[in-house]
Write a protein that holds these residues in place. Structure first.
Motif, PDB file in Angstrom:
ATOM      1  N   GLY A   1     -24.948  23.856  23.953  1.00 47.24           N
ATOM      2  CA  GLY A   1     -24.070  23.539  22.836  1.00 47.24           C
ATOM      3  C   GLY A   1     -22.963  22.570  23.223  1.00 47.24           C
ATOM      4  N   VAL A   2     -22.375  22.740  24.424  1.00 50.61           N
ATOM      5  CA  VAL A   2     -21.339  21.818  24.887  1.00 50.61           C
ATOM      6  C   VAL A   2     -21.922  20.419  25.066  1.00 50.61           C
ATOM      7  CG1 VAL A   2     -19.814  21.272  26.822  1.00 50.61           C
ATOM      8  CG2 VAL A   2     -19.909  23.589  25.924  1.00 50.61           C
ATOM      9  N   MET A   3     -23.124  20.331  25.623  1.00 51.38           N
ATOM     10  CA  MET A   3     -23.755  19.024  25.798  1.00 51.38           C
ATOM     11  C   MET A   3     -24.015  18.357  24.449  1.00 51.38           C
ATOM     12  SD  MET A   3     -26.408  20.094  28.843  1.00 51.38           S
ATOM     13  CE  MET A   3     -27.452  18.686  28.555  1.00 51.38           C
ATOM     14  N   ALA A   4     -24.436  19.137  23.448  1.00 51.85           N
ATOM     15  CA  ALA A   4     -24.685  18.565  22.121  1.00 51.85           C
ATOM     16  C   ALA A   4     -23.388  18.033  21.510  1.00 51.85           C
ATOM     17  CB  ALA A   4     -25.318  19.613  21.213  1.00 51.85           C
ATOM     18  N   MET A   5     -22.279  18.775  21.679  1.00 49.22           N
ATOM     19  CA  MET A   5     -20.997  18.299  21.155  1.00 49.22           C
ATOM     20  C   MET A   5     -20.563  17.006  21.840  1.00 49.22           C
ATOM     21  SD  MET A   5     -18.700  21.720  20.446  1.00 49.22           S
ATOM     22  CE  MET A   5     -19.095  22.561  21.970  1.00 49.22           C
ATOM     23  N   LEU A   6     -20.754  16.924  23.133  1.00 53.64           N
ATOM     24  CA  LEU A   6     -20.382  15.702  23.844  1.00 53.64           C
ATOM     25  C   LEU A   6     -21.260  14.533  23.431  1.00 53.64           C
ATOM     26  CD1 LEU A   6     -19.741  17.160  27.422  1.00 53.64           C
ATOM     27  CD2 LEU A   6     -18.040  16.294  25.808  1.00 53.64           C
ATOM     28  N   HIS A   7     -22.531  14.797  23.161  1.00 58.12           N
ATOM     29  CA  HIS A   7     -23.417  13.735  22.701  1.00 58.12           C
ATOM     30  C   HIS A   7     -22.986  13.214  21.325  1.00 58.12           C
ATOM     31  CE1 HIS A   7     -27.209  13.610  25.319  1.00 58.12           C
ATOM     32  NE2 HIS A   7     -26.861  12.369  25.066  1.00 58.12           N
ATOM     33  N   ARG A   8     -22.532  14.116  20.460  1.00 64.55           N
ATOM     34  CA  ARG A   8     -22.100  13.690  19.123  1.00 64.55           C
ATOM     35  C   ARG A   8     -20.846  12.824  19.202  1.00 64.55           C
ATOM     36  NH1 ARG A   8     -24.048  16.304  14.609  1.00 64.55           N
ATOM     37  NH2 ARG A   8     -22.088  15.820  13.541  1.00 64.55           N
TER      38      ARG A   8
ATOM     39  N   VAL B   1     -29.070  16.101  30.482  1.00 61.11           N
ATOM     40  CA  VAL B   1     -27.835  15.924  31.251  1.00 61.11           C
ATOM     41  C   VAL B   1     -27.722  14.486  31.744  1.00 61.11           C
ATOM     42  CG1 VAL B   1     -26.732  16.491  33.445  1.00 61.11           C
ATOM     43  CG2 VAL B   1     -27.455  18.306  31.928  1.00 61.11           C
ATOM     44  N   ASN B   2     -28.825  13.929  32.255  1.00 60.44           N
ATOM     45  CA  ASN B   2     -28.798  12.542  32.726  1.00 60.44           C
ATOM     46  C   ASN B   2     -28.500  11.577  31.580  1.00 60.44           C
ATOM     47  OD1 ASN B   2     -29.610  10.416  34.896  1.00 60.44           O
ATOM     48  ND2 ASN B   2     -30.877   9.915  33.135  1.00 60.44           N
ATOM     49  N   ASN B   3     -29.102  11.815  30.424  1.00 52.25           N
ATOM     50  CA  ASN B   3     -28.860  10.957  29.266  1.00 52.25           C
ATOM     51  C   ASN B   3     -27.401  11.041  28.827  1.00 52.25           C
ATOM     52  OD1 ASN B   3     -28.874  10.391  26.162  1.00 52.25           O
ATOM     53  ND2 ASN B   3     -30.812   9.547  26.916  1.00 52.25           N
ATOM     54  N   LEU B   4     -26.820  12.232  28.876  1.00 54.96           N
ATOM     55  CA  LEU B   4     -25.416  12.394  28.499  1.00 54.96           C
ATOM     56  C   LEU B   4     -24.496  11.677  29.484  1.00 54.96           C
ATOM     57  CD1 LEU B   4     -23.157  13.678  26.830  1.00 54.96           C
ATOM     58  CD2 LEU B   4     -23.401  15.750  28.232  1.00 54.96           C
TER      59      LEU B   4
ATOM     60  N   PHE C   1     -23.297  21.053  35.305  1.00 54.31           N
ATOM     61  CA  PHE C   1     -24.454  21.606  34.578  1.00 54.31           C
ATOM     62  C   PHE C   1     -25.764  21.287  35.293  1.00 54.31           C
ATOM     63  CE2 PHE C   1     -22.296  21.677  30.111  1.00 54.31           C
ATOM     64  CZ  PHE C   1     -21.420  22.634  30.585  1.00 54.31           C
ATOM     65  N   ALA C   2     -25.856  20.070  35.884  1.00 59.14           N
ATOM     66  CA  ALA C   2     -27.089  19.708  36.589  1.00 59.14           C
ATOM     67  C   ALA C   2     -27.326  20.623  37.782  1.00 59.14           C
ATOM     68  CB  ALA C   2     -27.007  18.247  37.048  1.00 59.14           C
ATOM     69  N   ILE C   3     -26.257  21.040  38.455  1.00 58.95           N
ATOM     70  CA  ILE C   3     -26.417  21.980  39.577  1.00 58.95           C
ATOM     71  C   ILE C   3     -26.973  23.309  39.069  1.00 58.95           C
ATOM     72  CG2 ILE C   3     -25.162  23.288  41.329  1.00 58.95           C
ATOM     73  CD1 ILE C   3     -23.258  20.916  41.576  1.00 58.95           C
ATOM     74  N   VAL C   4     -26.474  23.777  37.920  1.00 57.23           N
ATOM     75  CA  VAL C   4     -26.974  25.044  37.353  1.00 57.23           C
ATOM     76  C   VAL C   4     -28.444  24.922  36.989  1.00 57.23           C
ATOM     77  CG1 VAL C   4     -26.710  26.687  35.460  1.00 57.23           C
ATOM     78  CG2 VAL C   4     -24.685  25.655  36.511  1.00 57.23           C
ATOM     79  N   TRP C   5     -28.816  23.799  36.289  1.00 58.79           N
ATOM     80  CA  TRP C   5     -30.220  23.627  35.899  1.00 58.79           C
ATOM     81  C   TRP C   5     -31.111  23.456  37.125  1.00 58.79           C
ATOM     82  CZ3 TRP C   5     -30.481  25.230  31.236  1.00 58.79           C
ATOM     83  CH2 TRP C   5     -29.573  24.869  30.267  1.00 58.79           C
TER      84      TRP C   5
END
Length: 681
Positions: free
Chosen positions: A73-80, A142-145, A161-165
């Motif tokens: 959800g945080v990644m989606a908000m940052l993308h918007r 994550v890379n696209n963001l 986030f990339a470390i977690v994934w």
């Protein structure tokens, strides 16, 4: 291992809680405050559940799913919020969120149905595969963001986030392939999540306008990790599908794993694939094609490599070719009015020559020539007419890089076509133009160094020649003096005896000179011996009486440690200079003395003398002489010979009164004197 797992997850919980508290109380550097607080608060609860309840508790799985949804959800908000980012990826987030819910539900269902043997459940492997796919999709997002949001806090949060994934992908892949849940992977995952919390804390402390750039090395390695993840995903999907083939399942699975592994190793070892990956990463993930710092370091490192690696010409071609990932090339160097092949690097083409028009064109324009454009219909006819036909006919020649130094063309590098064929663009032209100038300076410096070495060799040759001419001049002067005196004293028996001795001495010196020439530039020094200086001086006088009056006096006990041949050469130089400086009837004296550990021969004349400035500035310098026809070599060579035997030469002179040269040498030891006395007895 259980204790390590417990403490690593407890540490991760503590750090995540600290990040959530920091985000709730302070500035979040332009990040969505509520989303960040939710991500790390839920993450802290998830880590506490892992440490207290274990990984197979339904509450732990539920918290893990919620944490994954919160990050998404945080990644989606940052993308918007990305101004240049279209909203086309937002539905992708929705699909991934649905898969996360499905995977979490399947995990909880498997835990409720089969608590004792999860791996034997048909639901659990499917849920694990879904978790792997979620991790791969999340890494791509994550890379696209990170590319869409270049500001520092967002990129650091993406790294967190990339470390977690990445930890999630590694854990699920190992657990799926090993049919179990090794505790070591849980411990590693706890440490990785603690690291991700630390990176997120850095994101909250980073200024909003401070950019954080990901290096190309990290991008290439990340791409490699994605490839490895895809490899494991293919293995997992293939072996899972083949598990239902019955009795031959194990054989088919083994063959599938072997085939996929061989294919992966073959692809990864392909130079073409590596070059293609670098081109695609540079094109789609970075603003500029080249990492200029890395390229310049590699460029200068190749040029400055050790001489034993590659010759200079090949190093020049390689340094320029490596920039464009070309693996071969030619170096054209000046040859008359045009150019000829000077060096080849991995090139099979024989090459050819270029005429003066080609040289004039590149000198005047400094253009990087793209041969694909020259071979096309839209080529500049003037430029095409300057290029040699053999360059156009060879389809492997891709580009020409001129090397100009101070307006002069020092060479041209012809680059072969790279593994991944592409057209040259403005960035290639700028980089190759700068590289051409750098190579031109390096090549010009190398040629200047070679010219300097040649000049030094000629100087050494001229110096040796001057010494030889000086020695011959002294011998000729002595023989000329004997010839003039023979006209008046030929009937004198004593003169004839002195004349014969002088001729024999001159012949001996000429033979000695020829011997020195045959031994090379330095000659061969004899070991020092004890030399009675008065006897030595009297022998020298005996060979000079026919030309000019010379007397020898002094202490008969003075014995020096010296090379007789070199000492005779020293005395000969100084004696010849003294005779030339003295009036015809004025004798020259050789005075022998000793004091302590020093023995000396003084050459004394009553000639014209020398000024203090001449003694200080010019006397012992080569090619500086007070005589109109002098070479200025005698005193210089005499001092060098004296120093080679551990001695020195000092001088005292007054204009109009004459000069005295003292040849100071080490005195022989008493033992050497005793031995010499016994031999004489």
């Amino acid at each position: 291992m259980e204790q390590l797992t417990l403490w690593s997850h407890a540490l991760a919980a503590l750090l995540m809680a600290a990040v959530a508290f920091r985000a709730a109380r302070g500035d979040v550097a332009g990040l969505p405050r509520r989303g960040v607080v939710a991500v790390f608060a839920i993450g802290a609860a998830w880590m506490l559940a892992m440490a207290g309840l274990g990984g197979h508790d339904p509450a732990t799985r539920l918290m893990g799913g919620l944490h994954t949804l919160a990050m998404l959800g945080v990644m989606a908000m940052l993308h918007r919020r990305a101004a240049a980012q279209p909203l086309g990826l937002i539905p992708v987030y929705g699909v991934v969120a649905i898969v996360i819910l499905l995977s979490t539900g399947l995990q909880m269902l498997a835990l409720s149905l089969n608590q004792d043997s999860l791996t034997e459940s048909g639901i659990w492997p499917v849920a694990t595969l879904l978790r792997m796919l979620i991790a791969v999709a999340a890494l791509v997002l994550v890379n696209n963001l990170a590319m869409a949001r270049p500001d520092g806090p967002v990129r650091l949060l993406c790294l967190s986030f990339a470390i977690v994934w990445g930890a999630e992908l590694a854990t699920t892949a190992v657990s799926y392939l090993s049919d179990g849940w090794p505790m070591a992977m849980y411990a590693v995952r706890g440490a990785m999540l603690a690291l991700s919390a630390g990176v997120a804390g850095m994101a909250l402390r980073t200024g909003v306008h401070r950019p954080v750039a990901v290096s190309r090395t990290v991008a290439y390695q990340s791409l490699s990790l994605v490839g490895i993840a895809a490899y494991f995903a293919v293995l997992a999907a293939g072996t899972s599908a083949l598990s239902a083939t019955g009795a031959y399942a194990r054989i088919l699975q083994t063959a599938f794993v072997l085939g996929v592994t061989v294919a992966a190793v073959t692809l990864m070892s392909s130079p073409w694939l590596r070059a293609w990956a670098k081109v695609k990463v540079a094109k789609h993930l970075f603003t500029h094609r080249y990492d200029y710092r890395a390229e310049w370091l590699r460029f200068t490192g190749t040029l400055g490599a050790a001489e034993g690696d590659l010759p200079l010409g090949e190093r020049i071609v390689k340094a320029v070719a490596d920039m464009t990932m070309s693996d071969r090339g030619l170096l054209l160097v000046p040859e008359g009015d045009g150019l000829g092949v000077g060096a080849r690097w991995n090139a099979d083409t024989p090459g050819g020559t270029a005429d003066a028009a080609f040289v004039r064109h590149l000198t005047g324009t400094e253009r990087i020539l793209a041969f694909d454009d020259l071979r096309g219909d839209a080529a500049d006819p003037v430029e095409s007419a300057c290029v040699s036909q053999w360059m156009l006919d060879d389809a492997d020649i891709w580009a020409a890089v001129p090397m100009l130094h101070r307006g002069q063309l020092t060479g041209v590098v012809l680059l072969g076509r790279p593994s991944v064929d592409r057209a040259l663009d403005w960035e290639d032209f700028d980089l190759l133009r700068v590289a051409g100038r750098g190579v031109a300076s390096y090549l010009a410096e190398a040629r200047a160094q070679e010219a300097l070495v040649d000049t030094q060799r000629f100087d050494e040759f001229n110096r040796r020649t001057a010494f030889i001419v000086h020695d011959i001049k002294n011998l000729v002067s002595g023989l000329s003096l004997v010839a003039r005196n023979a006209e008046r004293h030929a009937d004198n028996p004593e003169f004839r005896a002195d004349m014969v001795a002088t001729l024999q001495d001159s012949a001996a010196k000429l033979n000695m000179l020829l011997g020195r020439l045959s031994m090379g530039p330095r000659g061969r020094a004899e070991p020092p011996v004890a030399v009675p200086l008065l006897d030595f001086a009297q022998c020298v006088v005996a060979t000079r009486r026919a030309g000019h009056p010379v007397v020898a006096t002094g202490d008969a006990r003075a014995i020096a440690l010296a090379d007789p041949a070199r000492l005779e050469q020293i005395v000969g130089h100084l004696l010849s200079n003294a005779i030339e400086a003295s009036p015809t009837a004025e004798p020259v004296s050789l005075v022998v003395s000793s004091a302590g550990d020093t023995a000396s021969i003084a050459v004394v004349d009553r000639g014209c003398g020398m000024s203090p400035s001449f003694i200080r500035d010019r006397l012992f310098r080569p090619f500086a002489s007070s005589k109109p026809d002098g070479f200025g070599i005698g005193a210089f060579e005499a001092r060098q010979l004296a120093e080679s035997m551990g001695g020195t030469i000092s001088v005292a002179s007054r204009e109009g009164r004459g000069s005295t040269f003292h040849i100071l040498l080490p005195a022989a030891t008493p033992a050497a004197v005793t031995l010499l006395t016994e031999i004489a007895a």
